[in-house]
Design an enzyme around this catalytic site. Structure first.
Site, PDB file in Angstrom:
ATOM      1  N   SER A 138       0.868  -1.178   0.000  1.00  0.00           N
ATOM      2  CA  SER A 138       0.000   0.000   0.000  1.00  0.00           C
ATOM      3  C   SER A 138       0.904   1.228   0.000  1.00  0.00           C
ATOM      4  O   SER A 138       1.692   1.419   0.926  1.00  0.00           O
ATOM      5  CB  SER A 138      -0.892  -0.037   1.242  1.00  0.00           C
ATOM      6  OG  SER A 138      -1.661   1.138   1.310  1.00  0.00           O
ATOM      7  N   LYS A 164      -1.111  -1.027  -4.411  1.00  0.00           N
ATOM      8  CA  LYS A 164      -2.280  -0.219  -4.052  1.00  0.00           C
ATOM      9  C   LYS A 164      -1.831   1.225  -3.890  1.00  0.00           C
ATOM     10  O   LYS A 164      -0.873   1.506  -3.183  1.00  0.00           O
ATOM     11  CB  LYS A 164      -2.868  -0.781  -2.758  1.00  0.00           C
ATOM     12  CG  LYS A 164      -3.834   0.124  -2.031  1.00  0.00           C
ATOM     13  CD  LYS A 164      -4.642  -0.697  -1.033  1.00  0.00           C
ATOM     14  CE  LYS A 164      -5.075   0.106   0.174  1.00  0.00           C
ATOM     15  NZ  LYS A 164      -5.950  -0.678   1.078  1.00  0.00           N
ATOM     16  N   LYS A 166      -2.863   4.969  -2.730  1.00  0.00           N
ATOM     17  CA  LYS A 166      -3.805   5.826  -2.015  1.00  0.00           C
ATOM     18  C   LYS A 166      -4.051   7.057  -2.884  1.00  0.00           C
ATOM     19  O   LYS A 166      -3.098   7.629  -3.436  1.00  0.00           O
ATOM     20  CB  LYS A 166      -3.228   6.235  -0.661  1.00  0.00           C
ATOM     21  CG  LYS A 166      -3.064   5.069   0.325  1.00  0.00           C
ATOM     22  CD  LYS A 166      -4.403   4.610   0.872  1.00  0.00           C
ATOM     23  CE  LYS A 166      -4.215   3.615   2.017  1.00  0.00           C
ATOM     24  NZ  LYS A 166      -5.500   3.177   2.589  1.00  0.00           N
ATOM     25  N   ASP A 242     -14.286  -1.220   2.172  1.00  0.00           N
ATOM     26  CA  ASP A 242     -13.453  -1.340   3.366  1.00  0.00           C
ATOM     27  C   ASP A 242     -14.237  -0.738   4.532  1.00  0.00           C
ATOM     28  O   ASP A 242     -14.951  -1.449   5.253  1.00  0.00           O
ATOM     29  CB  ASP A 242     -12.122  -0.601   3.100  1.00  0.00           C
ATOM     30  CG  ASP A 242     -11.207  -0.495   4.303  1.00  0.00           C
ATOM     31  OD1 ASP A 242     -11.625  -0.806   5.420  1.00  0.00           O
ATOM     32  OD2 ASP A 242     -10.037  -0.068   4.149  1.00  0.00           O
TER      33      ASP A 242
HETATM   34 MG    MG Z   1      -8.850   0.993   2.591  1.00  0.00          MG
END
Ligand code: MG
Length: 381
Positions: A138, A164, A166, A242
């Protein structure tokens, strides 16, 4: 069967190697709540509460969790004979709303304690089947697309199975475009907005379809299920939820409303392992893949997540990056590592959490501690 005699809460401060920025804030030093749970016969296990410092992910924080555990949750367990960890979720849920991360810390600790008492690996106590679990990375929001590309290339070179990104308004489409161009078509890329957009942004978010993302995670608010369904109808990219999924009932809502096609299960967010397993099972039946997200856990929390991710329907790479991704020195040994193939080994050959917890190091990082004991009589439910 076990009976918890005492629970020690500890807050440690663990410095991140570099600040981690998401749409709702930045963390530089992680305030972590660790628990030492000891039963009457002397078996002990470490647990972790993943609540962050600020209420910018869910309403919970480390301070609300501390209060909830001390005042309402621990008294439900201390001194009580428990037939197994599977009964703990309902015991903590009755007439205590919310506080899922506080509940999860205790509930998962009871699964860990059971593994210690039975001298079995946690993964096997949970019903895990995988020997290795794939992991993704992430990447926090960077100052420029170029910096993000640099991180993404390094992540792929290190073996991560999924990248991933952000994102937030203003730092989204061009960032994703740059990473897709640099990584080529074959790398699994996804974006996570941490609820930073509104349905009015749908035309903007539709631009993400061109990058063949594995999924777009939580673009809208946690409670915006109908709007998420509306967005999913327009978007080709699968939505992953999520923050929205706080229990198995919300998972069923997602499936019924078709407001998401994938779930990121974080055991802390849903109140522990029993709820995680229930969501896992409901999704498996509906053909919905799940994966295990991260909350900047220490190596203790990672042990629990790796065990959970060994269940069969965790078919997508989790945020289970090795200790060295976030920490100069983790609180466990061996530290969590990942092979060049992006796989993390599930500890199946030793009982309990599968790692040693460095109590002396934790002591040196501790800024406050409180011990709750069975001397405070169990509160009738
Ligand atoms: Mg999340």
């Amino acid at each position: 069967m076990f009976c918890i005699d005492r629970i020690t809460l500890r807050e440690i401060h663990l410095a991140l190697k570099e600040p981690f920025r998401i749409s709702s804030g930045v963390e530089s030093v992680r305030r972590i709540l660790l628990l030492e749970i000891t039963d009457r016969d002397g078996a002990m296990v470490w647990g972790e509460c993943v609540a962050p410092a600020l209420p910018n992910y869910t309403p919970e924080t480390i301070d609300t969790a501390w209060l909830a555990i001390r005042e309402w949750l621990a008294p439900r367990l201390l001194g009580r004979r428990l037939t197994g960890p599977a009964v703990v979720h309902d015991l903590l849920a009755q007439d205590i709303r919310g506080h899922n991360m506080a509940k999860a810390a205790l509930e998962m600790g009871c699964w860990g304690l059971t593994a210690e008492i039975e001298q079995r690996p946690l993964t096997l106590v949970l019903g895990g089947t995988r020997e290795r679990v794939p992991t993704g990375i992430s990447l926090g929001i960077q100052r420029s697309p170029e910096l993000l590309v640099e991180r993404a290339l390094a992540a792929v070179a290190a073996g991560y199975r999924k990248v991933k990104l952000k994102i937030q308004p203003g730092q989204d489409v061009e960032y994703v475009r740059a990473v897709r161009a640099a990584l080529g078509p074959d790398v699994e890329i996804m974006a996570d907005a941490n609820a930073a957009y509104s349905i009015g942004d749908a035309p903007h978010l539709l631009q993400l379809d061109e990058f063949e993302l594995l999924m777009l995670e939580q673009p809208l608010g946690a409670d915006a299920l109908l709007q998420l369904a509306e967005l999913q109808r327009q978007l080709r990219t699968p939505l992953c939820l999520d923050e929205s999924i706080i229990d198995v009932s919300r998972a069923r809502d997602m499936i019924a409303l078709q407001c998401g096609r994938i779930i990121n299960i974080k055991p802390g967010r849903v109140g522990g392992f029993s709820a995680s397993k229930a969501i896992h099972d409901v999704c498996q039946e509906a053909g919905i893949p799940v994966w295990c997200g991260g909350m900047l856990e220490s190596g203790v929390g990672r042990a629990y997540n790796v065990a959970l991710a060994s269940l069969p329907n965790f078919s997508m790479p989790g945020d289970l990056s090795p200790s060295a991704r976030y920490w100069t020195r983790d609180v466990v040994s061996p530290e969590w590592t990942m092979g060049a193939d992006g796989l993390v080994k599930v500890p199946r050959d030793r009982p309990g959490l599968g790692v040693d917890v460095d109590a002396d190091y934790i002591e040196s990082l501790t800024v406050r501690t409180e011990t709750l004991s069975a001397a405070r009589a169990a509160v009738p439910v």
